[in-house]
Write a protein that holds these residues in place. Structure first.
Motif, mmCIF file in Angstrom:
data_model
loop_
_atom_site.group_PDB
_atom_site.id
_atom_site.type_symbol
_atom_site.label_atom_id
_atom_site.label_comp_id
_atom_site.label_asym_id
_atom_site.label_seq_id
_atom_site.Cartn_x
_atom_site.Cartn_y
_atom_site.Cartn_z
ATOM 1 N N GLY A 1 38.169 114.617 35.014
ATOM 2 C CA GLY A 1 38.457 115.609 33.985
ATOM 3 C C GLY A 1 38.465 114.954 32.623
ATOM 4 N N SER A 2 37.868 115.627 31.668
ATOM 5 C CA SER A 2 37.824 115.097 30.310
ATOM 6 C C SER A 2 38.461 116.093 29.360
ATOM 7 C CB SER A 2 36.375 114.839 29.880
ATOM 8 O OG SER A 2 35.772 113.901 30.720
ATOM 9 N N THR A 3 39.130 115.573 28.364
ATOM 10 C CA THR A 3 39.760 116.402 27.349
ATOM 11 C C THR A 3 38.752 116.687 26.252
ATOM 12 O OG1 THR A 3 41.821 115.233 27.798
ATOM 13 C CG2 THR A 3 41.728 116.553 25.789
ATOM 14 N N GLU A 4 38.570 117.967 25.913
ATOM 15 C CA GLU A 4 37.636 118.309 24.840
ATOM 16 C C GLU A 4 38.241 117.908 23.500
ATOM 17 O OE1 GLU A 4 34.755 121.988 23.494
ATOM 18 O OE2 GLU A 4 35.967 122.167 25.308
ATOM 19 N N THR A 5 37.398 117.354 22.637
ATOM 20 C CA THR A 5 37.866 116.845 21.347
ATOM 21 C C THR A 5 36.821 117.056 20.262
ATOM 22 O OG1 THR A 5 38.735 114.914 20.194
ATOM 23 C CG2 THR A 5 37.003 114.507 21.793
ATOM 24 N N ARG B 1 26.264 117.185 26.494
ATOM 25 C CA ARG B 1 27.658 116.759 26.397
ATOM 26 C C ARG B 1 27.713 115.249 26.181
ATOM 27 N NH1 ARG B 1 30.356 118.263 32.042
ATOM 28 N NH2 ARG B 1 28.767 119.830 32.057
ATOM 29 N N ARG C 1 34.637 107.131 26.772
ATOM 30 C CA ARG C 1 35.667 106.493 27.609
ATOM 31 C C ARG C 1 36.434 105.510 26.754
ATOM 32 N NH1 ARG C 1 33.418 104.463 33.426
ATOM 33 N NH2 ARG C 1 32.421 106.379 34.028
ATOM 34 N N ARG D 1 40.979 106.832 29.801
ATOM 35 C CA ARG D 1 40.903 108.274 29.557
ATOM 36 C C ARG D 1 39.526 108.638 29.011
ATOM 37 N NH1 ARG D 1 46.063 110.092 26.290
ATOM 38 N NH2 ARG D 1 45.500 108.265 25.086
ATOM 39 N N THR D 2 39.100 109.864 29.306
ATOM 40 C CA THR D 2 37.800 110.327 28.836
ATOM 41 C C THR D 2 37.961 111.582 27.992
ATOM 42 O OG1 THR D 2 37.458 111.598 30.866
ATOM 43 C CG2 THR D 2 36.544 109.365 30.805
ATOM 44 N N HIS D 3 37.097 111.690 26.993
ATOM 45 C CA HIS D 3 37.075 112.831 26.088
ATOM 46 C C HIS D 3 35.635 113.323 26.010
ATOM 47 C CE1 HIS D 3 41.185 111.982 24.695
ATOM 48 N NE2 HIS D 3 40.822 110.714 24.808
#
Length: 158
Positions: free
Chosen positions: A59-63, A132, A136, A141-143
């Motif tokens: 899962g990645s957080t949109e930023t 997209r 990383r 964490r991934t965005h």
């Protein structure tokens, strides 16, 4: 006959120069192959979800801290320039995926130290698609950021 002799002498001289390096261990041919580090399954995946699964990205957080600069409309899908810039601290790699391409994972670029996490990539897009960019961080964490690119003329087989 002279050509064969010259070819053998040239090859023998090259081998003679490399032999001491091989014997000392300074030149290790097995180390040059990137087969272990290359993510064959991810780059051969037929969907973005499969590629992300092979890269262990759940899962990645949109930023908005990842900036994707690309044309809104690409006249030719065979060559679409995309710039990616991450303004996130400690970005260690950038990934670029084109969701509707036959093989969606287009690139993975790694950074170390204080390198500016920026890349300019030329894509080949099959059709209008959502691109997209995933960053990383050093913390794992991934965005993610998205950009829609409309293609008027197909580029890769479609």
């Amino acid at each position: 006959m002279n050509e064969l002799r010259r070819h053998l002498l040239r090859g023998g001289a090259s081998a003679g120069l490399l032999l001491p390096l091989l014997a000392s261990g300074l030149l290790a041919p097995g180390r040059v192959f990137a087969a272990d580090a290359w993510k064959r399954e991810a780059f051969a995946a037929r969907s973005s979800a499969d590629a992300l699964k092979h890269l262990n990205i759940a899962g990645s957080t949109e930023t908005r801290d990842i900036v994707i600069s690309a044309p809104e409309i690409a006249e030719n899908g065979a060559k679409v320039e995309v710039d990616i810039l991450s303004n996130l601290a400690n970005t260690r790699s950038l990934l670029l995926l084109a969701d509707k391409n036959p093989m969606p994972l287009c690139a993975e670029i790694s950074f170390s130290g204080n390198a500016l996490p920026y890349a300019r990539i030329q894509l080949k897009l099959a059709e209008t698609t959502r691109v997209r960019a995933i960053a990383r961080g050093a913390d794992g964490r991934t965005h993610v950021a998205f950009r829609e690119i409309k293609v008027t003329l197909g580029g890769c087989g479609g």
